[in-house]
Design a protein around this motif. Structure first.
Motif, PDB file in Angstrom:
ATOM      1  N   HIS A 126      33.442  29.306  43.904  1.00 29.45           N
ATOM      2  CA  HIS A 126      33.615  30.783  43.442  1.00 29.45           C
ATOM      3  C   HIS A 126      32.608  31.176  42.709  1.00 29.45           C
ATOM      4  N   HIS A 128      31.638  33.075  39.940  1.00 24.77           N
ATOM      5  CA  HIS A 128      32.088  33.670  38.687  1.00 24.77           C
ATOM      6  C   HIS A 128      31.426  34.786  38.092  1.00 24.77           C
ATOM      7  N   GLY A 129      32.133  36.114  38.376  1.00 28.71           N
ATOM      8  CA  GLY A 129      31.481  37.141  37.814  1.00 28.71           C
ATOM      9  C   GLY A 129      30.636  38.028  38.602  1.00 28.71           C
ATOM     10  N   HIS A 426      40.723  37.157  33.199  1.00 26.04           N
ATOM     11  CA  HIS A 426      39.409  37.322  34.108  1.00 26.04           C
ATOM     12  C   HIS A 426      39.735  37.962  35.475  1.00 26.04           C
ATOM     13  N   HIS A 428      38.071  38.638  39.201  1.00 22.86           N
ATOM     14  CA  HIS A 428      36.913  38.501  40.201  1.00 22.86           C
ATOM     15  C   HIS A 428      36.280  39.771  40.884  1.00 22.86           C
TER      16      HIS A 428
HETATM   17 CU    CU Z   1      36.070  34.231  38.795  1.00 26.34          CU
END
Ligand code: CU
Ligand code: C2O
Ligand code: CU
Length: 496
Positions: A126, A128-129, A426, A428
């Motif tokens: 993944h 992230h961000g 959070h 995605h």
């Molecule tokens: Cu993420």
């Protein structure tokens, strides 16, 4: 589908008081619960050496030879590392390195990562961000089977420069795969960066819970409930390394909170700390004079550190932070993360930083509103005590879409934490702007504009953010205490 609800047997617990928060209940004299049924004996903290020079993070080599294209491969596999004398520790790592190798690109680049899974479990990578298409996001919807391979491919637009990371995100085993060592860092560099001449440090803070037998300890009941916190908070996979501060008296630090659950309330006495960037890159204006800095799990910052009056050695400390843990837990104590040695600083006074680092436009007025609520609930179903972590009253279901939005459209999300614990939210595939926090009816506007993908919510707090997605598809949003995410504190947004 396997539910990862926390369960503990509670033979004689009276049913009264179960609707109280556990923290309060414990203080009110409820019987002590057997919270350490699965607890193994941990290695002594001194068993790992401290004070060695901090290592640089290994860079993932770009094999493309083509400008604008970053091409490399990543392999997730078990690796044995000698930590305790006599007994190697099996970690799971990307390309055998802890933390995973640094992927460094320039905004505008296309990234192609050939990934191979040599773990005994399905996994994903993944990003992230990063603003990547849903099918490249490494979400639980696109697992890579053991022995399988896949190509991740995406382009990173101009404006996406920032401090990111990558980690596994399979349906059931994300907490385990991360605590076994799988997490790496990703930097998107800006074409124009006004701070580029300041010497840069990368500090990746990660959790390690090591058994006395040299094995990575499994989660116990307390970890499942409050999130895992081992006896070590490592920096670049080292215990309390030594950082020789640059002679110039000024450094730029990028810091990753890659812990499963540990919050980092960072304090560096007598140094000048200036916040210059968040998850999604530089701020508009430096924020000077920080006394401390709270980094929730998964958050990143860029700070400028000035030696100040420091001449000798000073510890960067993670000071105690109360995040409303449930049950009977040890008192929070300060942790030394690393030692900074200022003795080589030549002492020339520092020039002021540029007043403007870049422009961040307001996202404009939102077109739709969404509300999500974090909650936790205790039950005694079947004589077993369990804690459920939920969003809008539900646990994660891969076959359910929780929210829908339109591609490119700015929405206002109101996130309310109606539980007793802090939870870092959070989402995605995009970066958001925090508009305001609300606590006890008091609204505090965000003091500056910044791009983030993670924001902490204290107990009973409400946070309002603006966000838009760049691609159609399904994106996850969740609490980034990994055990909470694993226990179902996650939902799915469908972008149409
Ligand atoms: Cu993420
Ligand atoms: Cu680091 Cu779903 O997140
Ligand atoms: Cu949480």
């Amino acid at each position: 589908m396997k539910r990862r609800t926390f369960l503990t047997t509670l033979g004689s617990l009276p049913l009264i008081g179960l609707n109280m928060g556990w923290a309060n209940a414990a203080a009110g004299g409820m019987p002590a619960m057997n919270m350490d049924a699965a607890t193994v004996k941990l290695a002594a903290v001194e068993a790992l050496g401290a004070g060695t020079a901090i290592s640089d993070i290994i860079k993932l080599a770009n094999t493309s030879g083509q400008p604008g294209l970053f091409r490399a491969s990543l392999i997730a596999a078990p690796v044995n590392l000698p930590l305790l004398p006599g007994t190697p520790t099996e970690f799971w790592a990307y390309n055998g390195s802890l933390p995973g190798p640094l992927i460094e690109v320039i905004e505008g680049d296309t990234v192609e990562i050939l990934f191979e899974n040599r773990l005994p479990q399905a996994t994903t990578v993944h990003w992230h961000g990063l603003p990547v298409p849903a099918e490249q996001d490494g979400s639980p919807l696109n697992p890579v089977a053991p022995g399988g391979k896949r190509l991740y491919r995406f382009s990173l637009p101009v404006g996406s420069a920032g401090t990111y990371w990558y980690h596994p995100h399979p349906h059931d085993n994300t907490p385990e795969q991360v605590y076994r060592g799988l997490a790496g860092i990703f930097i998107v560099r800006a074409k124009i960066d006004l701070l580029k001449d300041i010497p840069e440090r990368l500090l990746v803070i990660s959790d390690l819970k090591l058994g006395a037998d040299g094995r990575i300890a499994p989660n116990d009941a307390n970890d499942e409930m409050n999130g895992r916190e081992g006896q070590f908070a490592l920096v670049n996979a080292q215990r309390q390394p030594l950082l020789q501060f640059d002679r110039s008296g000024r450094e730029r630090w990028r810091i990753w909170n890659a812990n499963s659950a540990r919050y980092l309330r960072l304090v560096l006495p007598d140094a000048g700390l200036t916040l210059v960037g968040t998850d999604g890159g530089l701020l508009e204006h430096p924020v000077t004079g920080l006394a401390e800095l709270l980094l929730a799990p998964a958050e990143r910052v860029e700070i400028i550190v000035d030696a100040g009056t420091n001449k000798g050695r000073v510890a960067l400390v993670a000071a105690p932070y109360q995040r409303g843990k449930m049950g009977i837990v040890p008192a929070e104590k300060a942790l030394n993360l690393l030692t900074v040695d200022f003795s080589k600083v030549a002492g020339a006074p520092q020039k002021p930083l540029p007043a403007t680092l870049r422009r961040i436009d307001d996202m404009g007025s939102p077109k739709a509103k969404k509300r999500i609520v974090f909650s936790e609930k205790m039950s005694m179903a079947g004589g077993q005590h369990s804690v459920k972590f939920m969003i809008n009253g539900k646990q994660f279901d891969m076959n359910r879409i929780d929210l829908e939005s339109r591609v490119g459209q700015v929405d206002l999300w109101e996130i309310a934490n109606e539980s007793d614990m802090d939870h870092p939210f959070h989402i995605h595939g995009t970066q958001f702007q925090v508009i305001e926090h609300e606590s006890d009816g008091k609204v505090t506007p965000a003091p500056y504009r910044a791009w983030r993908d993670t924001v902490n919510l204290k107990s009973r707090e409400i946070v309002r953010i603006k966000l838009a997605h760049h691609f159609k598809g399904i994106y996850m949003f969740h609490c980034h205490v990994l055990e909470h995410e694993g226990a179902g504190m996650m939902g799915q947004l469908k972008v149409v």
